[in-house]
Design a protein around this motif. Structure first.
Motif, PDB file in Angstrom:
ATOM      1  N   LYS A  13      65.848  81.730  51.455  1.00 14.57           N
ATOM      2  CA  LYS A  13      65.896  81.174  50.104  1.00 14.57           C
ATOM      3  C   LYS A  13      64.726  81.710  49.276  1.00 14.57           C
ATOM      4  CE  LYS A  13      68.404  77.041  51.277  1.00 14.57           C
ATOM      5  NZ  LYS A  13      69.665  77.697  51.247  1.00 14.57           N
ATOM      6  N   PRO A  14      64.872  81.751  47.962  1.00 16.17           N
ATOM      7  CA  PRO A  14      63.752  82.208  47.122  1.00 16.17           C
ATOM      8  C   PRO A  14      62.510  81.329  47.360  1.00 16.17           C
ATOM      9  CG  PRO A  14      65.758  82.000  45.819  1.00 16.17           C
ATOM     10  CD  PRO A  14      66.050  81.429  47.175  1.00 16.17           C
ATOM     11  N   GLY A  15      61.422  81.947  47.671  1.00 17.97           N
ATOM     12  CA  GLY A  15      60.181  81.224  47.926  1.00 17.97           C
ATOM     13  C   GLY A  15      60.123  80.587  49.307  1.00 17.97           C
ATOM     14  N   GLY A  16      61.184  80.704  50.060  1.00 19.39           N
ATOM     15  CA  GLY A  16      61.245  80.067  51.373  1.00 19.39           C
ATOM     16  C   GLY A  16      60.263  80.638  52.371  1.00 19.39           C
ATOM     17  N   ARG A  17      60.120  81.957  52.364  1.00 17.89           N
ATOM     18  CA  ARG A  17      59.214  82.598  53.324  1.00 17.89           C
ATOM     19  C   ARG A  17      57.778  82.123  53.106  1.00 17.89           C
ATOM     20  NH1 ARG A  17      59.706  86.268  56.900  1.00 17.89           N
ATOM     21  NH2 ARG A  17      61.772  86.904  56.246  1.00 17.89           N
ATOM     22  N   ILE A  18      57.345  82.087  51.861  1.00 24.01           N
ATOM     23  CA  ILE A  18      55.975  81.655  51.579  1.00 24.01           C
ATOM     24  C   ILE A  18      55.818  80.163  51.848  1.00 24.01           C
ATOM     25  CG2 ILE A  18      56.266  81.238  49.111  1.00 24.01           C
ATOM     26  CD1 ILE A  18      53.184  82.831  50.704  1.00 24.01           C
ATOM     27  N   ALA A  19      56.867  79.377  51.586  1.00 23.27           N
ATOM     28  CA  ALA A  19      56.810  77.932  51.851  1.00 23.27           C
ATOM     29  C   ALA A  19      56.655  77.670  53.351  1.00 23.27           C
ATOM     30  CB  ALA A  19      58.061  77.242  51.307  1.00 23.27           C
ATOM     31  N   VAL A  20      57.393  78.404  54.162  1.00 22.09           N
ATOM     32  CA  VAL A  20      57.288  78.237  55.611  1.00 22.09           C
ATOM     33  C   VAL A  20      55.890  78.652  56.073  1.00 22.09           C
ATOM     34  CG1 VAL A  20      58.104  79.107  57.848  1.00 22.09           C
ATOM     35  CG2 VAL A  20      59.745  78.457  56.088  1.00 22.09           C
ATOM     36  N   LYS A  21      55.392  79.779  55.573  1.00 20.45           N
ATOM     37  CA  LYS A  21      54.074  80.268  55.983  1.00 20.45           C
ATOM     38  C   LYS A  21      52.976  79.267  55.606  1.00 20.45           C
ATOM     39  CE  LYS A  21      53.346  84.657  56.297  1.00 20.45           C
ATOM     40  NZ  LYS A  21      52.933  85.152  57.586  1.00 20.45           N
ATOM     41  N   ILE A  22      53.053  78.734  54.390  1.00 20.19           N
ATOM     42  CA  ILE A  22      52.036  77.766  53.944  1.00 20.19           C
ATOM     43  C   ILE A  22      52.127  76.489  54.776  1.00 20.19           C
ATOM     44  CG2 ILE A  22      51.392  76.234  52.039  1.00 20.19           C
ATOM     45  CD1 ILE A  22      52.097  78.591  50.147  1.00 20.19           C
ATOM     46  N   THR A  23      53.347  75.987  54.991  1.00 22.23           N
ATOM     47  CA  THR A  23      53.528  74.757  55.760  1.00 22.23           C
ATOM     48  C   THR A  23      53.032  74.925  57.190  1.00 22.23           C
ATOM     49  OG1 THR A  23      55.440  74.166  54.404  1.00 22.23           O
ATOM     50  CG2 THR A  23      55.221  73.048  56.527  1.00 22.23           C
ATOM     51  N   PRO A  44      43.472  64.386  75.419  1.00 23.76           N
ATOM     52  CA  PRO A  44      44.082  65.719  75.383  1.00 23.76           C
ATOM     53  C   PRO A  44      43.569  66.621  74.260  1.00 23.76           C
ATOM     54  CG  PRO A  44      45.517  64.162  74.306  1.00 23.76           C
ATOM     55  CD  PRO A  44      44.317  63.383  74.785  1.00 23.76           C
ATOM     56  N   GLY A  45      42.271  66.681  74.036  1.00 24.47           N
ATOM     57  CA  GLY A  45      41.738  67.491  72.946  1.00 24.47           C
ATOM     58  C   GLY A  45      42.173  68.948  72.999  1.00 24.47           C
ATOM     59  N   TRP A  46      41.986  69.575  74.160  1.00 28.50           N
ATOM     60  CA  TRP A  46      42.357  70.991  74.291  1.00 28.50           C
ATOM     61  C   TRP A  46      43.859  71.184  74.175  1.00 28.50           C
ATOM     62  CZ3 TRP A  46      39.468  74.855  73.327  1.00 28.50           C
ATOM     63  CH2 TRP A  46      38.109  74.794  73.568  1.00 28.50           C
ATOM     64  N   LEU A  47      44.619  70.228  74.692  1.00 27.93           N
ATOM     65  CA  LEU A  47      46.071  70.315  74.589  1.00 27.93           C
ATOM     66  C   LEU A  47      46.513  70.274  73.125  1.00 27.93           C
ATOM     67  CD1 LEU A  47      48.717  70.442  76.186  1.00 27.93           C
ATOM     68  CD2 LEU A  47      48.713  67.946  76.217  1.00 27.93           C
ATOM     69  N   ILE A  48      45.849  69.452  72.332  1.00 31.53           N
ATOM     70  CA  ILE A  48      46.170  69.366  70.906  1.00 31.53           C
ATOM     71  C   ILE A  48      45.789  70.665  70.201  1.00 31.53           C
ATOM     72  CG2 ILE A  48      45.640  68.135  68.761  1.00 31.53           C
ATOM     73  CD1 ILE A  48      45.392  65.584  70.508  1.00 31.53           C
ATOM     74  N   VAL A  49      44.652  71.243  70.556  1.00 37.95           N
ATOM     75  CA  VAL A  49      44.260  72.539  69.980  1.00 37.95           C
ATOM     76  C   VAL A  49      45.313  73.594  70.305  1.00 37.95           C
ATOM     77  CG1 VAL A  49      42.575  74.415  70.116  1.00 37.95           C
ATOM     78  CG2 VAL A  49      41.788  72.062  69.935  1.00 37.95           C
ATOM     79  N   LEU A  50      45.757  73.631  71.551  1.00 31.97           N
ATOM     80  CA  LEU A  50      46.790  74.601  71.939  1.00 31.97           C
ATOM     81  C   LEU A  50      48.109  74.333  71.220  1.00 31.97           C
ATOM     82  CD1 LEU A  50      46.052  74.980  75.745  1.00 31.97           C
ATOM     83  CD2 LEU A  50      45.531  76.589  73.912  1.00 31.97           C
ATOM     84  N   ALA A  51      48.428  73.059  70.968  1.00 29.56           N
ATOM     85  CA  ALA A  51      49.633  72.735  70.205  1.00 29.56           C
ATOM     86  C   ALA A  51      49.516  73.267  68.779  1.00 29.56           C
ATOM     87  CB  ALA A  51      49.872  71.228  70.202  1.00 29.56           C
ATOM     88  N   GLY A  52      48.348  73.125  68.180  1.00 26.36           N
ATOM     89  CA  GLY A  52      48.129  73.681  66.844  1.00 26.36           C
ATOM     90  C   GLY A  52      48.254  75.188  66.839  1.00 26.36           C
ATOM     91  N   LEU A  53      47.744  75.813  67.874  1.00 28.39           N
ATOM     92  CA  LEU A  53      47.868  77.266  68.005  1.00 28.39           C
ATOM     93  C   LEU A  53      49.333  77.662  68.167  1.00 28.39           C
ATOM     94  CD1 LEU A  53      46.109  79.765  68.057  1.00 28.39           C
ATOM     95  CD2 LEU A  53      45.930  79.510  70.527  1.00 28.39           C
ATOM     96  N   ALA A  54      50.088  76.869  68.904  1.00 26.54           N
ATOM     97  CA  ALA A  54      51.524  77.145  69.064  1.00 26.54           C
ATOM     98  C   ALA A  54      52.252  77.013  67.724  1.00 26.54           C
ATOM     99  CB  ALA A  54      52.131  76.198  70.095  1.00 26.54           C
ATOM    100  N   ILE A  55      51.837  76.059  66.914  1.00 26.62           N
ATOM    101  CA  ILE A  55      52.431  75.917  65.582  1.00 26.62           C
ATOM    102  C   ILE A  55      52.138  77.167  64.752  1.00 26.62           C
ATOM    103  CG2 ILE A  55      52.323  74.619  63.416  1.00 26.62           C
ATOM    104  CD1 ILE A  55      51.829  72.096  65.193  1.00 26.62           C
ATOM    105  N   LEU A  56      50.889  77.618  64.777  1.00 22.05           N
ATOM    106  CA  LEU A  56      50.528  78.827  64.029  1.00 22.05           C
ATOM    107  C   LEU A  56      51.278  80.050  64.561  1.00 22.05           C
ATOM    108  CD1 LEU A  56      46.683  78.350  63.569  1.00 22.05           C
ATOM    109  CD2 LEU A  56      48.448  78.158  61.817  1.00 22.05           C
ATOM    110  N   ALA A  57      51.578  80.051  65.853  1.00 18.97           N
ATOM    111  CA  ALA A  57      52.274  81.187  66.470  1.00 18.97           C
ATOM    112  C   ALA A  57      53.699  81.344  65.929  1.00 18.97           C
ATOM    113  CB  ALA A  57      52.300  81.028  67.990  1.00 18.97           C
ATOM    114  N   ILE A  58      54.227  80.320  65.286  1.00 19.07           N
ATOM    115  CA  ILE A  58      55.554  80.440  64.668  1.00 19.07           C
ATOM    116  C   ILE A  58      55.544  81.547  63.611  1.00 19.07           C
ATOM    117  CG2 ILE A  58      57.223  79.257  63.165  1.00 19.07           C
ATOM    118  CD1 ILE A  58      56.404  76.634  64.585  1.00 19.07           C
TER     119      ILE A  58
END
Length: 126
Positions: A13-23, A44-58
């Motif tokens: 969708k128009p603007g969708g790529r940037i919206a996904v990247k920002i989100t 689970p501090g480290w587990l949460i950090v790794l979860a955040g990294l997994a989100i960024l890996a999208i």
């Protein structure tokens, strides 16, 4: 596979790529910050950090590489511990428990002003 299709439909969708990247960036960074704050506390501090990294890996290749590196290091550590004598494994566990106890003690002392060590000694004395 559905999630990839769902993300692809948004990206198309128009603007969708940037919206996904920002989100993904905002959510991933917030999750990593929360995890980093929780690292010194028991939990689970480290587990949460790794979860955040997994989100960024999208969305980010560097995050995928860093997440793969972290997984390899965790696998290496786990394999090394499994190869050790049971006494060494016990010592590793004991050091971990002492560390967690110290963090809990310090957290309660700083946040609530209660010295758990002194309270435990007084409780034992009756």
């Amino acid at each position: 596979m559905e999630q990839r299709n769902w993300l692809d439909r948004i990206r198309d969708k128009p603007g969708g790529r940037i919206a996904v990247k920002i989100t993904v960036t905002v959510v991933g960074v917030v999750v990593i910050i929360v995890g980093a704050v929780l690292i010194p506390l028991p939990g689970p501090g480290w587990l949460i950090v790794l979860a955040g990294l997994a989100i960024l890996a999208i969305e980010f290749h560097w995050a995928r590489r860093l997440l793969a590196f972290a997984r390899r290091q965790l696998d290496r550590w786990t394999a090394w511990v499994k190869r050790q004598h049971p006494g060494i494994r016990f010592l590793i566990g004991a050091v971990g428990l002492v560390f967690v106890w110290a963090v809990v003690w310090a957290s309660v002392k700083v946040s609530l002003g209660v010295d758990l060590w002194r309270e435990a000694r007084e409780w034992v004395r009756g």
